[in-house]
Design an enzyme around this catalytic site. Sequence first.
Site, mmCIF file in Angstrom:
data_model
loop_
_atom_site.group_PDB
_atom_site.id
_atom_site.type_symbol
_atom_site.label_atom_id
_atom_site.label_comp_id
_atom_site.label_asym_id
_atom_site.label_seq_id
_atom_site.Cartn_x
_atom_site.Cartn_y
_atom_site.Cartn_z
ATOM 1 N N THR A 28 32.244 -29.207 34.376
ATOM 2 C CA THR A 28 31.186 -28.799 33.436
ATOM 3 C C THR A 28 31.238 -29.709 32.216
ATOM 4 O O THR A 28 32.290 -30.174 31.846
ATOM 5 C CB THR A 28 31.472 -27.344 33.008
ATOM 6 O OG1 THR A 28 31.633 -26.582 34.193
ATOM 7 C CG2 THR A 28 30.418 -26.770 32.152
ATOM 8 N N GLU A 45 29.043 -25.714 43.545
ATOM 9 C CA GLU A 45 28.848 -24.478 42.785
ATOM 10 C C GLU A 45 28.979 -23.232 43.643
ATOM 11 O O GLU A 45 29.170 -22.128 43.120
ATOM 12 C CB GLU A 45 27.466 -24.502 42.120
ATOM 13 C CG GLU A 45 27.410 -23.737 40.832
ATOM 14 C CD GLU A 45 28.449 -24.195 39.840
ATOM 15 O OE1 GLU A 45 29.402 -23.435 39.605
ATOM 16 O OE2 GLU A 45 28.330 -25.305 39.309
ATOM 17 N N ASP A 50 31.703 -20.680 42.978
ATOM 18 C CA ASP A 50 31.655 -19.687 41.908
ATOM 19 C C ASP A 50 31.244 -18.302 42.409
ATOM 20 O O ASP A 50 31.313 -17.332 41.656
ATOM 21 C CB ASP A 50 30.703 -20.144 40.791
ATOM 22 C CG ASP A 50 31.430 -20.940 39.715
ATOM 23 O OD1 ASP A 50 32.641 -21.164 39.868
ATOM 24 O OD2 ASP A 50 30.784 -21.344 38.734
ATOM 25 N N SER A 79 28.681 -17.328 36.313
ATOM 26 C CA SER A 79 29.202 -18.481 35.589
ATOM 27 C C SER A 79 29.955 -18.019 34.352
ATOM 28 O O SER A 79 29.764 -16.905 33.871
ATOM 29 C CB SER A 79 28.033 -19.391 35.172
ATOM 30 O OG SER A 79 28.487 -20.399 34.291
ATOM 31 N N SER A 80 30.789 -18.904 33.819
ATOM 32 C CA SER A 80 31.429 -18.665 32.522
ATOM 33 C C SER A 80 30.817 -19.528 31.422
ATOM 34 O O SER A 80 31.252 -19.458 30.269
ATOM 35 C CB SER A 80 32.934 -18.977 32.620
ATOM 36 O OG SER A 80 33.576 -18.088 33.495
#
Length: 578
Positions: A379, A418, A421, A450-451
């Site tokens: 990220t 992704e 996740d 997501s974070s």
Amino acid sequence: MHAANPRLRWMVAAVVSIGITASSSCYAASVAPVAAENGMVVSAQHLATKVGVEVLKRGGNAVDAAVAVGYALAVAYPAAGNLGGGGFMTIQLADGRKTFLDFRETAPKAATANMYLDKDGTVIKGASTKGHLAVGVPGSVAGMEYAREKYGTMKRADLIAPAIQIADDGFALEQGDIDLLLTATDDFKDDPATATIFLKDGKPYQVGDRLLQRELGETLREISKRGTDGFYKGWVGAAIVASSQAGKGLITQEDLENYKVRELAPVECDYRGYHVISAPPPSSGGVVICEILNILEGYQLKELGYHSAEAVHYQIEAMRHAYVDRNSYLGDPDFVKNPLDRLLDKAYAARIRAVIDPNKAGVSKDIKPGVAPHEGSNTTHYSVADKDGNAVSVTYTLNDWFGAKVTAAKTGVLLNDEMDDFTAKIGVPNLYGLVQGEANAIAPGKRPLSSMSPTVVTKDGKTVMVVGTPGGSRIITAVLQTMINAIDYGMNAQEAVDMPRIHQQWLPDLTNVEDYALSPDTRKLLEAKGHIFGPPQPANHLAVIIVGAPSIGGKPVGNNRYYGANDPRRNTGLAAGY
């Protein structure tokens, strides 16, 4: 040829003239934040920052600059900057409007809940993190174009031009760039399309070598001409689909053409007189940051002292409780009901405080959903602020460094991993060690939890701080601690970024600690309470802007209104303004 086109050169030539250097790391005495009168950009790659500043200088607003930086990072920061991933954008406009753009990747139509399990129900190692089966439908191009069309002021071609030029002409690799490339050298060798770009005659690049990405330049040129159709349709879309099929992935042309950006209301909360605007589901970031802040608001952190045993104890316990909720209840709002009213309620935070023992660490396995007070129900980041008071906080990602380590052949587009996740199997940790629940199970068209936490902090309706970072599950705690450093402890932008950090995410039951975060005495006091400490996690890269003064509530220096801080932990970034 293309390099001779003056329209493609205007920003690239200008960025060379922006002479602001990145700060170096020194925890004991941070360098002063970078100061500017009219606007500020902080990103993880110096060339991209300079592109953004040049857009501001030419009259573009913060959204224009954010879009240009997004495209530039796709070329200059391939580890995480991307066209083949997705992300979030939090926007605070000068007129008081605030919004959130969700351009997170989606699961392909053919995805299933058990797609990463073998016949015995065991998670197949690497299936969700490497190769085409790990790839979600990308959203970054759709997100950038949505933002530009609705909230920007400049033409698409002008904002993509610098990225095209960097791709065509290449750029000289510095040590920070090389360090990132070396994290995936062996993986590059496994995918010919990726190896052609990121290896030099089959061997790693060296400092001073130029990285050219002409295929990516052609893809950017197609987007410049045709907008989102230039990525999701036509020859680029066809190449993405062909690569996916050849690599046993699931993405189809229908998946690409059905991708949609969602515009959502941000998550909002108040903390000690400041207003926090952050990311809603499918991000857990804003919810968990606000939940932790609500818990901590009941403790006088300033009086307890920076990183005192008591203050750290309460921060760890607040993180532990909030991550239970993150991992158990949150997911894509189109698929699950997120109990935001409860999780953001200050009365709920008070109930959590009531079970936090000031003298004893919590035991994570005993803190779980359905047990009171938790009732059932890699990220990159960049920050931009312009002269008119608009602020943009963007976090977008390929997930792991260099995503799934595969490139869509002939496009130069690195693809995300992704899908990792999602919850591949309840109770089994993902890449970041997160143990997640049913709310985040894989489903066609669903966006994984997501974070990512692009955040804007305001006071009396005016932006005072723009903050965010990459770092998987550590994003939330890094953003949180940077905000606490600024709000509770009065640190300036650079000090707030530089200070060593801790991270607790419920499971595994340990707290990761950066070097110098705790003195030996403090550590012993916390261990006596039952805390278990682990080694530092890989470094985040905070990008912070404080507006008005070097510190929140402080005094400006001369005519400067913008103060930028680039995280020194990864030496590729830059804070710059004008």
